[in-house]
Write an enzyme that holds these catalytic residues in place. Structure first.
Site, PDB file in Angstrom:
ATOM      1  N   ASP A  35       1.090  -0.785  -0.128  1.00 42.91           N
ATOM      2  CA  ASP A  35      -0.026  -0.186  -0.077  1.00 42.91           C
ATOM      3  C   ASP A  35       1.184   1.415   0.237  1.00 42.91           C
ATOM      4  OD1 ASP A  35      -3.365   0.068   0.724  1.00 42.91           O
ATOM      5  OD2 ASP A  35      -1.805   2.543   0.844  1.00 42.91           O
ATOM      6  N   ILE A  36       0.505   2.505  -0.627  1.00 43.00           N
ATOM      7  CA  ILE A  36       1.322   3.080  -0.552  1.00 43.00           C
ATOM      8  C   ILE A  36       1.599   4.717   0.753  1.00 43.00           C
ATOM      9  CG2 ILE A  36      -0.404   5.050  -1.580  1.00 43.00           C
ATOM     10  CD1 ILE A  36       1.423   6.084  -3.627  1.00 43.00           C
ATOM     11  N   ASN A  91     -12.339  -2.988   3.408  1.00 44.56           N
ATOM     12  CA  ASN A  91     -13.669  -2.441   3.297  1.00 44.56           C
ATOM     13  C   ASN A  91     -14.325  -2.205   1.968  1.00 44.56           C
ATOM     14  OD1 ASN A  91     -11.462  -1.142   5.706  1.00 44.56           O
ATOM     15  ND2 ASN A  91     -10.943   0.189   3.964  1.00 44.56           N
ATOM     16  N   GLY A  97     -15.349   2.910   4.726  1.00 46.68           N
ATOM     17  CA  GLY A  97     -14.150   3.683   3.753  1.00 46.68           C
ATOM     18  C   GLY A  97     -13.275   3.023   2.834  1.00 46.68           C
ATOM     19  N   HIS A 104     -10.588  -5.374  -3.146  1.00 48.42           N
ATOM     20  CA  HIS A 104      -9.435  -5.669  -2.916  1.00 48.42           C
ATOM     21  C   HIS A 104      -8.813  -5.539  -1.300  1.00 48.42           C
ATOM     22  CE1 HIS A 104      -9.737  -1.345  -3.066  1.00 48.42           C
ATOM     23  NE2 HIS A 104      -9.332  -1.718  -1.327  1.00 48.42           N
ATOM     24  N   HIS A 106      -6.650  -6.200   2.470  1.00 51.17           N
ATOM     25  CA  HIS A 106      -5.916  -5.826   2.707  1.00 51.17           C
ATOM     26  C   HIS A 106      -5.351  -5.831   4.362  1.00 51.17           C
ATOM     27  CE1 HIS A 106      -6.907  -0.594   2.210  1.00 51.17           C
ATOM     28  NE2 HIS A 106      -8.122  -1.172   2.575  1.00 51.17           N
TER      29      HIS A 106
HETATM   30  P1  5GP Z   1      -9.979   1.573   0.468  1.00 54.71           P
HETATM   31  O1  5GP Z   1      -9.841   2.544   0.545  1.00 54.71           O
HETATM   32  O2  5GP Z   1     -10.147   1.486  -1.124  1.00 54.71           O
HETATM   33  O3  5GP Z   1      -9.938   0.380   0.889  1.00 54.71           O
HETATM   34  O4  5GP Z   1      -8.284   0.840   0.432  1.00 54.71           O
HETATM   35  C1  5GP Z   1      -7.260   1.801  -0.961  1.00 54.71           C
HETATM   36  C2  5GP Z   1      -5.848   1.655  -0.451  1.00 54.71           C
HETATM   37  O5  5GP Z   1      -4.967   1.780  -1.583  1.00 54.71           O
HETATM   38  C3  5GP Z   1      -5.549   2.826   0.266  1.00 54.71           C
HETATM   39  O6  5GP Z   1      -4.928   2.000   1.505  1.00 54.71           O
HETATM   40  C4  5GP Z   1      -4.565   3.786  -0.324  1.00 54.71           C
HETATM   41  O7  5GP Z   1      -3.682   3.579   0.665  1.00 54.71           O
HETATM   42  C5  5GP Z   1      -4.025   3.061  -1.595  1.00 54.71           C
HETATM   43  N1  5GP Z   1      -3.421   3.453  -2.781  1.00 54.71           N
HETATM   44  C6  5GP Z   1      -4.408   4.287  -3.337  1.00 54.71           C
HETATM   45  N2  5GP Z   1      -3.629   5.016  -4.104  1.00 54.71           N
HETATM   46  C7  5GP Z   1      -2.832   3.942  -4.671  1.00 54.71           C
HETATM   47  C8  5GP Z   1      -0.945   3.498  -5.379  1.00 54.71           C
HETATM   48  O8  5GP Z   1      -1.189   4.226  -6.579  1.00 54.71           O
HETATM   49  N3  5GP Z   1      -0.240   3.017  -5.330  1.00 54.71           N
HETATM   50  C9  5GP Z   1      -0.867   1.709  -4.150  1.00 54.71           C
HETATM   51  N4  5GP Z   1       0.540   1.010  -3.769  1.00 54.71           N
HETATM   52  N5  5GP Z   1      -1.232   2.130  -3.042  1.00 54.71           N
HETATM   53  C10 5GP Z   1      -2.146   2.887  -3.006  1.00 54.71           C
END
Ligand code: 5GP
Length: 119
Positions: A35-36, A91, A97, A104, A106
């Protein structure tokens, strides 16, 4: 454009290597990358390469074998990068969230006492 005519999702673009990411595992249908914005010592996103399903509810209904594959890849990552124990979070929906609407998981591992996806 994908075959359906929709714009590729962020995670489809990572799977296609159009957007760089630190990839840690890959199968024919699944990809995993750091994750970024990590919320734990190990914080990896595990996702289908194709963005056919918006969230885990759609995935479980349409392709439970692919959901099981996500869990299997997550398990391998926790074994490779931590002590084998992990937290798996899907999420689901904006109120849950979710910000990327391509299903996906986490994978959080490696010292989770302080880990939270909030904020
Ligand atoms: P969500 O909030 O949809 O459950 O998770 C999306 C996740 O994707 C977040 O934890 C966010 O930090 C990660 N994310 C968003 N953009 C990027 C990216 O460009 N690269 C990577 N590696 N992770 C990303």
């Amino acid at each position: 454009m994908t075959a359906s005519g929709a714009e590729p999702t962020l995670f489809e673009r990572i799977a296609a290597r159009e957007i760089p990411a630190r990839i840690v595992a890959e199968t024919d249908r699944v990809i995993a990358f750091h994750d970024i914005a990590p919320k734990a010592p190990v914080h990896v996103i595990v996702t289908p390469k194709r963005g056919d399903y918006r969230d885990v509810v759609e995935l479980a209904s349409a392709d439970p074998a692919l959901l099981a594959e996500l869990v299997d890849v997550a398990n391998g990552i926790a074994a490779d990068l931590a002590d084998g124990d992990f937290r798996l979070i899907f999420n689901t929906g904006p109120g849950g969230g979710q910000t990327v609407f391509h299903v996906h998981a986490h994978v959080l591992a490696g010292g989770l006492e302080e880990a939270s996806l909030a904020g």
